[in-house]
Design a protein around this motif. Structure first.
Motif: not given
Length: 68
Positions: A22-28, A56-68
């Motif tokens: 949720r925090l990664m999706k926040e614009p700020g 939990a997600t089968a990807m790293t936080p960086t990989e997840y952030r790059n998909t946003l």
């Protein structure tokens, strides 16, 4: 443990990971570093966060952030 078939540690980390997502999706928070997001979500270290996030997600936080 019996009803959800998950131990308490994984149960709590699931909530923490969802908060981090949720925090990664926040614009700020778009440019906030991963460690700060991990700490804000209740993790004590970057390594614990990465392990729980990947589990939990089968990807790293960086990989997840790059998909946003």
């Amino acid at each position: 443990n019996e009803q959800l078939s998950v131990n308490f540690y994984d149960f709590i980390n699931g909530y923490r990971v969802e908060n981090a997502k949720r925090l990664m999706k926040e614009p700020g928070k778009k440019n906030t570093n991963i460690l700060n997001i991990a700490l804000d979500s209740g993790f004590n270290s970057k390594s614990a966060f990465y392990m729980a996030f990947k589990k939990a997600t089968a990807m790293t936080p960086t990989e997840y952030r790059n998909t946003l």
